[in-house]
Design an enzyme around this catalytic site. Structure first.
Site: not given
Length: 435
Positions: A262, A265, A329-330, A363, A422
């Protein structure tokens, strides 16, 4: 040597409370700068001038002026011949596994009828969805599969793709092959904020979509934020992040490789939470050894040094409390008995169970979409799934007996809210209007 010195300058924290108080995270929409204003200008310009504005921004940002945005069919055929057979087979495998995974997700509505009354839900797919596929340094054709395939399984009539062109104006062969495998016919050579605006509002060449999905850089994410309301979006994904939770059974080599997967990135955040001081002390050597052989070592080291964390905790209960507070996220459970921790999982984009279930595998070929919530949004949102591409429409049908049961209390509630019309609309069906 102090632990804080030897962990590749990852910030070292001891204990749950300190970890929760120390974590720093930034998404693409959290920093205050002038990018958001520039993005809004691009979006509005594309909305007003359509194709010509898209061409001008493409020439400015991508270095190429595209006259025909839609990739012609012949280029799909040429792409098939350009990629090697092994990669083609891998794409086939991934598309098949993603399709199979999402076909297991319940997607039916319901209708219940009793004595002339009806209550239910209709599930209807969106008509047209736009998937953004990042380009830049590498064509992320896997992101096309991870968004377009679940959209097609959900029943979306038309899925289009926008992706940045290369300097020569072409789209990478891998992207076109993945598009064909996903059942996508229309791929547009448009990138950046102008691509999001073109899909959101439509131009002479690009059809307007109902929803825009997919990851991208800061410009893309801010553009999705700007067009929300005109179209739907699935999320505002920020830089990727992984929290590896490891005990003494974990291999330091596996921990290092998962963090680096990771960290390579741009802007990523790698986090290790562990109960093992021995593992923590062995980590710097494993990281340095792997970095020495890694072509993307520059980006990976920057992620480790600027945003990396190592958290030492007393036990796995405390480790899970840290993980839930971080809402990664993971969430990678490199522990002796990962399934025993599942009842404790509350906040995570995706959970990867055990030493062989590396996130990098997810992934590409495991099945669930790799487009997952970042920046703590796993507290309230989910990974891309069929619900992102469908609408729920409630059904009601009222019979005479049910009307007689419900009309008076409903009219009473309406008058309590000051909504006399109503109340009278309800009573007009019972013959008691104006009583």
């Amino acid at each position: 040597m102090p632990l804080a010195v030897i962990i590749c300058r990852m910030r070292v924290i001891s204990g749950k409370r300190a970890a929760i108080e120390t974590f720093e995270r930034r998404g693409f929409t959290s920093d205050v700068d002038d990018t958001a204003g520039k993005v809004r200008e691009i979006v509005e310009d594309v909305r007003r001038r359509g194709d010509e504005a898209v061409r001008e921004y493409g020439q400015r940002f991508d270095g190429v002026r595209i006259e025909e945005f839609r990739v012609p069919e012949r280029e799909f055929d040429e792409a098939e011949a350009k990629i090697d057979s092994e990669l083609s087979a891998a794409i086939d495998l991934a598309a098949g596994r993603i399709t199979s995974y999402y076909r297991h997700q319940p997607a039916q509505g319901f209708i219940e009828e009793e004595r002339g009354d009806l209550l239910g839900q209709l599930v209807r797919p969106l008509e047209r969805v736009g998937c953004y596929v990042p380009g830049g340094t590498a064509p992320l054709f896997s992101s096309l599969l991870m968004t377009a395939v679940p959209a097609k399984v959900a029943g979306v009539d038309e899925v289009i793709v926008a992706t940045p062109p290369g300097r020569g104006g072409s789209v990478p062969a891998e992207v076109l092959v993945a598009a064909r495998r996903a059942g996508v016919e229309n791929v547009f050579r448009i990138g950046g904020a102008q691509a999001i605006a073109a899909m959101a509002y439509g131009t002479e060449s690009v059809p307007r979509v109902d929803k825009v999905v997919g990851p991208g850089n800061r410009w893309v994410v801010l553009a999705k934020q700007a067009v929300y309301g005109a179209v739907g979006i699935e999320a505002l994904p920020g830089p990727t992040e992984t929290l590896v939770l490891a005990d003494g059974s974990a291999s330091v080599r596996h921990v290092a490789s998962d963090l680096l997967a990771q960290a390579e990135h741009a802007g990523a955040q790698p986090v290790l939470v562990t109960t093992s001081r021995e593992l923590a002390e062995a980590l710097p050597g494993a990281l340095e050894e792997a970095l020495a052989r890694l072509p993307t070592a520059g980006a990976a080291r920057e992620s480790l040094e600027e945003r990396g964390y190592l958290v030492l905790v007393d036990d796995l209960q405390e480790a899970m409390e840290v993980a839930n507070a971080y809402a990664p996220e993971h969430l990678c459970l490199l522990v002796d008995d990962p399934q025993a921790l599942l009842p404790l999982v509350r906040n995570a984009g995706g959970v990867f169970l055990g030493h062989r279930s590396m996130e990098a595998l997810g992934d590409y070929v495991l099945g669930p979409s790799h487009v997952m919530p970042t920046g703590g949004t796993a507290r309230f949102s989910s990974f891309v799934n069929l619900n992102d591409f469908q609408k729920l429409i409630p059904l009601v049908g009222v019979g005479e007996e049910l009307l007689s049961l419900l009309a008076e209390p409903a009219a009473r509630m309406a008058r309590a809210e000051g909504l006399e019309a109503h109340a009278r609309a309800i009573e007009s069906r019972t013959g008691s209007e104006g009583e």
